[in-house]
Write a protein that holds these residues in place. Structure first.
Motif, PDB file in Angstrom:
ATOM      1  N   UNK A  92       0.858  -1.176   0.000  1.00  0.00           N
ATOM      2  CA  UNK A  92       0.000   0.000   0.000  1.00  0.00           C
ATOM      3  C   UNK A  92       0.895   1.227   0.000  1.00  0.00           C
ATOM      4  N   UNK A  93       0.833   1.950  -1.086  1.00  0.00           N
ATOM      5  CA  UNK A  93       1.617   3.177  -1.174  1.00  0.00           C
ATOM      6  C   UNK A  93       0.643   4.340  -1.252  1.00  0.00           C
ATOM      7  N   UNK A  94       0.654   5.106  -0.217  1.00  0.00           N
ATOM      8  CA  UNK A  94      -0.231   6.264  -0.180  1.00  0.00           C
ATOM      9  C   UNK A  94       0.398   7.360  -1.021  1.00  0.00           C
ATOM     10  N   UNK A  95      -0.247   7.644  -2.132  1.00  0.00           N
ATOM     11  CA  UNK A  95       0.260   8.706  -2.989  1.00  0.00           C
ATOM     12  C   UNK A  95      -0.168  10.042  -2.422  1.00  0.00           C
ATOM     13  N   UNK A  96       0.806  10.857  -2.208  1.00  0.00           N
ATOM     14  CA  UNK A  96       0.504  12.194  -1.707  1.00  0.00           C
ATOM     15  C   UNK A  96      -0.030  13.019  -2.867  1.00  0.00           C
ATOM     16  N   UNK A  97      -1.128  13.666  -2.635  1.00  0.00           N
ATOM     17  CA  UNK A  97      -1.720  14.491  -3.668  1.00  0.00           C
ATOM     18  C   UNK A  97      -0.923  15.764  -3.876  1.00  0.00           C
ATOM     19  N   UNK A  98      -1.022  16.306  -5.055  1.00  0.00           N
ATOM     20  CA  UNK A  98      -0.326  17.545  -5.371  1.00  0.00           C
ATOM     21  C   UNK A  98      -1.169  18.710  -4.868  1.00  0.00           C
ATOM     22  N   UNK A 153      -1.539  25.577  -1.897  1.00  0.00           N
ATOM     23  CA  UNK A 153      -0.672  26.333  -1.001  1.00  0.00           C
ATOM     24  C   UNK A 153      -0.420  27.726  -1.540  1.00  0.00           C
ATOM     25  N   UNK A 154      -0.244  27.830  -2.847  1.00  0.00           N
ATOM     26  CA  UNK A 154      -0.010  29.136  -3.444  1.00  0.00           C
ATOM     27  C   UNK A 154      -1.284  29.966  -3.434  1.00  0.00           C
ATOM     28  N   UNK A 181      -4.025  29.675  -1.582  1.00  0.00           N
ATOM     29  CA  UNK A 181      -4.666  29.942  -0.306  1.00  0.00           C
ATOM     30  C   UNK A 181      -3.754  30.580   0.732  1.00  0.00           C
ATOM     31  N   UNK A 182      -2.472  30.687   0.426  1.00  0.00           N
ATOM     32  CA  UNK A 182      -1.582  31.257   1.436  1.00  0.00           C
ATOM     33  C   UNK A 182      -1.660  32.772   1.383  1.00  0.00           C
ATOM     34  N   UNK A 183      -2.274  33.334   2.358  1.00  0.00           N
ATOM     35  CA  UNK A 183      -2.394  34.788   2.443  1.00  0.00           C
ATOM     36  C   UNK A 183      -1.479  35.341   3.519  1.00  0.00           C
ATOM     37  N   UNK A 184      -0.873  34.448   4.291  1.00  0.00           N
ATOM     38  CA  UNK A 184      -0.002  34.935   5.356  1.00  0.00           C
ATOM     39  C   UNK A 184       1.365  35.278   4.776  1.00  0.00           C
ATOM     40  N   UNK A 185       2.139  35.967   5.531  1.00  0.00           N
ATOM     41  CA  UNK A 185       3.451  36.403   5.087  1.00  0.00           C
ATOM     42  C   UNK A 185       4.529  35.372   5.327  1.00  0.00           C
ATOM     43  N   UNK A 186       4.166  34.179   5.787  1.00  0.00           N
ATOM     44  CA  UNK A 186       5.178  33.178   6.109  1.00  0.00           C
ATOM     45  C   UNK A 186       5.881  32.673   4.857  1.00  0.00           C
ATOM     46  N   UNK A 187       5.139  32.379   3.817  1.00  0.00           N
ATOM     47  CA  UNK A 187       5.760  31.849   2.611  1.00  0.00           C
ATOM     48  C   UNK A 187       5.984  32.931   1.567  1.00  0.00           C
ATOM     49  N   UNK A 188       5.217  33.979   1.618  1.00  0.00           N
ATOM     50  CA  UNK A 188       5.336  35.055   0.642  1.00  0.00           C
ATOM     51  C   UNK A 188       5.365  36.376   1.404  1.00  0.00           C
ATOM     52  N   UNK A 189       6.521  37.024   1.467  1.00  0.00           N
ATOM     53  CA  UNK A 189       6.589  38.247   2.266  1.00  0.00           C
ATOM     54  C   UNK A 189       5.751  39.389   1.699  1.00  0.00           C
ATOM     55  N   UNK A 190       5.494  39.413   0.394  1.00  0.00           N
ATOM     56  CA  UNK A 190       4.691  40.484  -0.190  1.00  0.00           C
ATOM     57  C   UNK A 190       3.219  40.127  -0.087  1.00  0.00           C
TER      58      UNK A 190
END
Length: 135
Positions: free
Chosen positions: A73-79, A84-85, A87-96
């Protein structure tokens, strides 16, 4: 009312019995299973088909049924990178801070010029729809 299925009962019995066989070990013949469990040949073939579908048994026409190798059983991680791009509204991954450019969306909402068929909406132009044929 409780209905019993001879196919399900036989499949359960065979499933419980599979541990006695090594991987690749041959199971008893269909004829032997018919005699041992007092069921019809159709019941045996359906029970074996169920075990094949579960990946527990491999059948080879004319040779018999064999215990299959256990499935890994290999659980394929979804892309989820696009999420992430998007829905990420915080400044943690994108400073602007995110700015939305709506010009592309607004352009699709405009009425196309005369003679231009807009295909961006996914619907056919009313002049191209076969309404008579569909009626």
């Amino acid at each position: 009312m409780h209905e019993r299925s001879s196919v399900a009962d036989l499949a359960k019995s065979l499933r419980d019995e599979l541990n006695r066989y090594s991987v690749g070990g041959k199971l008893p013949s269909s004829r032997a299973l018919v005699e041992r469990y007092r069921v019809s040949p159709v019941t045996v073939s359906r029970a074996l088909a169920q075990l094949v579908a579960e990946g527990l048994v491999v059948t080879r026409p004319g040779a018999g049924a064999y215990r299959a190798e256990p499935r890994t059983v290999s659980a394929r991680a979804g892309d989820t990178s696009w999420q992430e791009v998007a829905l990420s509204a915080d400044g943690a991954t994108d400073p602007a801070p995110r700015a939305v450019d709506a010009t592309g969306v607004l352009a699709t909402l405009n009425v196309p010029p005369t003679g231009v068929i807009d295909l961006s909406g996914g619907y056919l132009d009313p002049g191209l729809r076969p309404e008579r044929a569909m009626a």
